[in-house]
Design a protein around this motif. Structure first.
Motif: not given
Length: 842
Positions: A615-624
């Motif tokens: 949802k809005v504000g969710s933090s998404l750990p991302t590997t590019f």
């Protein structure tokens, strides 16, 4: 009895001709459908084949999932090629580089229609030749400005050694000189595509990286098995690289092609099944009428001493002779029909792979089965029935018509089938995966309507009475003749009904899908123009940069995809121009908006958000793609669709992590909106490159329509045979009906009905029967089209039923035309009957 049967066949030449024609039509329909489907299927299969004759082991990047790095596996290095070349079991090693290459002809049109255009590298060995390609003229390319073309492309585009051509790989035009023309067994080229070869350094720059290959192919030394060579290769393979034997690659390719073709094969087999059904149906109908007409003749044979078994056997011998002649003739006619349909499809502008006409054992076997076995089976039941009638009763014409009880049983069975079919079709529209249930329901409903057709013929034909009264006595007689023998009327109309049911249903479904995609695109985009490669391959980033600088362009956004891993799951990131994307699309947001898109903030589609719990504000750990890690924050949730969905991120954030920058589309909004001058100016800025499409929404809609029309044209080609068979089936039935009613026609002439009135009566009867079949077919087709749309609707949100009134009207006119054409010969024959001879006829 054999001599009697043979003489009987030869004594009634007109009847023999009509019977053979009916069987021939059924056989030709089956054979033509099978030849056509096999030819098209084989052509598409060949277009996907790649030869592995000279490949014992192939090395390629391993693009399977990697938890540490979501990007594509690295290309193969020169050092790996050098290593495998020195292996004790390797006789030779070839570094391969492949990709897309658009070749325009001298008129600027793409050869191979874009998606079948490919490029590769010329990799000479010590003797200066590449074993994969045999030079027909000239030599292989040696520098960045040279190219070699396959001989088919050179012939079609009229290119010769020394000609200068424009080649496009990912957008920008490359000016190349043709230095060689070669032959190849590449299936893509054999199927009508094109192949351009560059020198290896140029190909690496265009399709991979300097010094890198997309694959390595090895040939084993004599005495070394493929498995042995593979074992040697695996000892030196780097990470994320795999090796397979040529035999396994060939098997995998065959399986892949089989899976890829399964949908087409299923569709083609469905039409072959329909062809078989229609063919069997016409033959059975013909022999039922034929034996009914010969009841007195068969009774006379009983009266002079023939047993029931002998009478039945005589009918079967006659059926075998007729079936054998018609089977062979029908097979030859069917082969011609299959070839004709292929030519018709090509002449309509459809892009169909080239290939030989394919006549499979199945086509031959099915033709002989329909022609001989079905004919004998179709003749057995009416022959057995006729043999049971007492000779005196048959000769006195006192044998009773079908009993009321028999009709009640038939109608009850038909109503049961139709009711269960409707229930299954309606139930299928309410479940998630109702294809099988709907198919079963549709089959039962078709059978039920087929069985009920005699019952339905009376009220539907009676509805035409007010119109028929306009034509006076011939019109009244035509209506009475049509309802007098409802089984014959139903049998005659059913072949046309089946064809029009399928044609109408497919047209309704195709129109709904086209309208849904068109509406979705218009509801999702505000952009004036969409720029993409004709082949749907990625665009070079220079294309978007050049367009952005054009004075006509107000807003632009390249759309680029990059693999990543979010919350541990592989997810594609869609890079956009965060400042402009809101002005180029019109997506509805359930939370947030495009205003927050930028930096590490992203917007996601609603379905993905609900699936992942975002949802809005969710933090998404991302590997590019490049392996670097970050945290993205959701700033908006939008309603996605099949055109726009996923995770959108600003290109300024994404691009530094992308190894090979490429855009799959560029969206443009221009200052003056849509105009021919603006479109021409944009195309000119891109060098009038036919490999790049600058399209408006109308252009996109037309492309969708062309694709759908291509599929429809293929299906219409098959179903056209059903209509042709229906026409000749009506002719056959009417001709036999005229023969059967010779006495009646003679009496009508005797009491004052002139020849013109007789002709009009037969024509109106044919017209009424054909329109009856047409109305039933169109009604069933609309119902099936609606039901299929209900299955499609959930996956295509904008789908709604669109009734093609124009085409349905055309189909009804076609049915009327069938009736008019079918009656020409029988009406003329009826009018020419001598009234005195007809009255005395038996």
């Amino acid at each position: 009895m054999f001599r009697t049967a043979l003489r009987n066949v030869l004594a009634h030449k007109a009847r023999l001709l009509m019977t053979v024609l009916a069987v021939l039509l059924g056989v030709a329909f089956v054979a033509g459908t099978l030849v056509f489907t096999s030819t098209i299927s084989d052509a598409y299969q060949k277009s996907s084949e790649k030869g592995f004759t000279n490949v014992d082991v192939a090395i390629s990047p391993d693009d399977s999932d990697d938890k540490d790095n979501p990007g594509d596996a690295p290309k193969l290095s020169q050092s790996l090629l050098d290593q495998v070349t020195k292996l004790p079991g390797a006789e030779s090693a070839t570094g391969t580089v492949t990709g897309f290459a658009a070749i325009p002809d001298k008129d600027g049109k793409l050869v191979g229609d874009g998606f079948t255009s490919s490029g590769g590298n010329y990799f000479p060995s010590k003797d200066g030749k590449d074993a994969r390609y045999t030079m027909k003229e000239g030599r292989g390319p040696t520098n960045v400005r040279e190219v070699a073309l396959d001989s088919r492309t050179a012939d079609r585009a009229d290119y010769e050694i020394g000609d200068s051509i424009d080649v496009s790989v990912d957008g920008p035009v490359l000016k190349q000189k043709v230095v060689g023309i070669f032959t190849t067994d590449d299936g893509n080229v054999a199927a009508g595509g094109s192949l351009a070869l560059f020198d290896t350094r140029t190909a690496q720059k265009l399709y991979a990286e300097p010094g890198k290959f997309t694959g390595i192919e090895l040939k084993a030394k004599p005495g070394t098995t493929q498995e042995a060579l593979k074992a040697q290769v695996q000892k030196i393979l780097p990470d994320r690289t795999e090796a397979d034997t040529g035999e396994k690659l060939a098997d995998d390719q065959a399986e892949e092609i089989k899976n890829g073709m399964s949908g087409m094969r299923t569709g083609m087999l469905a039409f072959a099944g329909i062809a078989l059904f229609v063919g069997i149906f016409i033959i059975a109908n013909t022999f039922t009428m034929l034996v009914a007409q010969r009841t007195k003749e068969l009774a006379l044979m009983r009266a002079v001493g023939a047993s029931r078994r002998q009478v039945t056997r005589a009918v079967l011998i006659e059926a075998t002779l007729v079936g054998a002649i018609a089977a062979v003739t029908g097979l030859l006619a069917g082969i011609g029909i299959g070839a004709g349909l292929r030519s018709l499809l090509n002449s309509s502008g459809a892009t169909v792979p080239d290939g030989p006409l394919v006549i499979t054992p199945t086509a031959v076997g099915a033709s002989l089965f329909v022609g001989i076995v079905v004919t004998v089976l179709a003749a057995w039941l009416p022959g057995r029935r006729a043999a049971k009638i007492p000779p005196v009763a048959a000769m006195g014409s006192v044998h009773a018509p079908p009993s009321t009880r028999g009709m009640v049983v038939r109608n009850s069975i038909g109503a049961l089938f139709a009711g269960v079919g409707i229930a299954l079709v309606l139930a299928a529209t309410t479940v998630d995966n109702g294809k099988l249930m709907m198919g079963l329901g549709a089959g039962l409903l078709m059978i039920g309507v087929f069985v009920l057709t005699p019952l339905l013929s009376r009220p539907l034909i009676a509805a035409a009475a007010p119109v028929l009264r306009i034509f006076g006595m011939p019109g009244k007689l035509a209506r009475q003749n049509a309802v007098r023998n409802p089984r014959r009327t139903a049998a005659t109309a059913s072949a046309l009904m089946i064809g029009l049911t399928l044609i109408t249903g497919l047209t309704v479904i195709a129109g709904g899908i086209q309208n849904a995609i068109d509406k979705m695109a218009r509801d999702s985009l505000k952009a004036d123009y969409i720029v993409s490669m004709a082949s749907m391959t990625p665009l070079a980033p220079e294309v978007g940069e050049k367009l952005e600088k054009q004075p006509e362009v107000e807003k632009s956004s390249p759309l680029r995809l990059s693999p990543s891993r979010i919350d541990g799951e592989k997810t594609d990131l869609a890079g956009v121009n965060g400042k402009a994307i809101g002005d180029l699309t019109k997506l509805e947001f359930t939370e947030g908006s495009f205003a927050g898109l930028g930096g590490n903030r992203v917007v996601v589609d609603k379905d993905l958000a609900e699936d992942r719990g975002w949802k809005v504000g969710s933090s998404l750990p991302t590997t590019f793609e490049d392996g670097k890690k970050s945290r993205l924050v959701v700033s908006g949730v939008y309603e996605g669709n099949v055109i726009i969905s996923g995770v959108m991120i600003d290109n300024a954030t994404l691009t530094p992590h992308v190894k090979d920058i490429a855009d799959f589309q560029v969206l443009l909004k221009t200052k003056d909106g849509l105009s021919d001058d603006t479109k021409k100016s944009l195309e000119k800025a891109l060098g009038d490159n036919p490999a790049i499409k600058v399209q408006t929404m109308d252009d996109v809609s037309n492309d969708i329509a062309k694709l759908i029309n291509l599929m429809l044209n293929m299906l219409y080609g098959l179903l056209a045979m059903a209509v042709i068979v229906a026409v000749l089936g009506v002719v056959n039935t009417l001709a036999m009906s005229v023969f059967e009613r010779s006495q009646e026609i003679g009496m009508l002439r005797a009491i004052g009905l002139d020849r013109k009135g007789i002709k009009r009566m037969v024509r109106l009867e044919s017209l009424v029967i054909s329109l009856f079949g047409g109305v039933l077919g169109i009604g069933l087709g609309v119902f099936f089209g609606w039901a299929a749309g209900e299955l499609i609707g959930p996956s295509l949100g904008t789908y709604e039923l669109v009734l093609p009134w124009g085409r349905m009207g055309l189909f009804l006119v076609l049915a009327a035309l069938v009736g008019v054409l079918a009656a020409l010969w029988p009406a003329r024959r009826a009018a020419k009957l001598n009234m005195l001879a007809a009255i005395k006829a038996e």
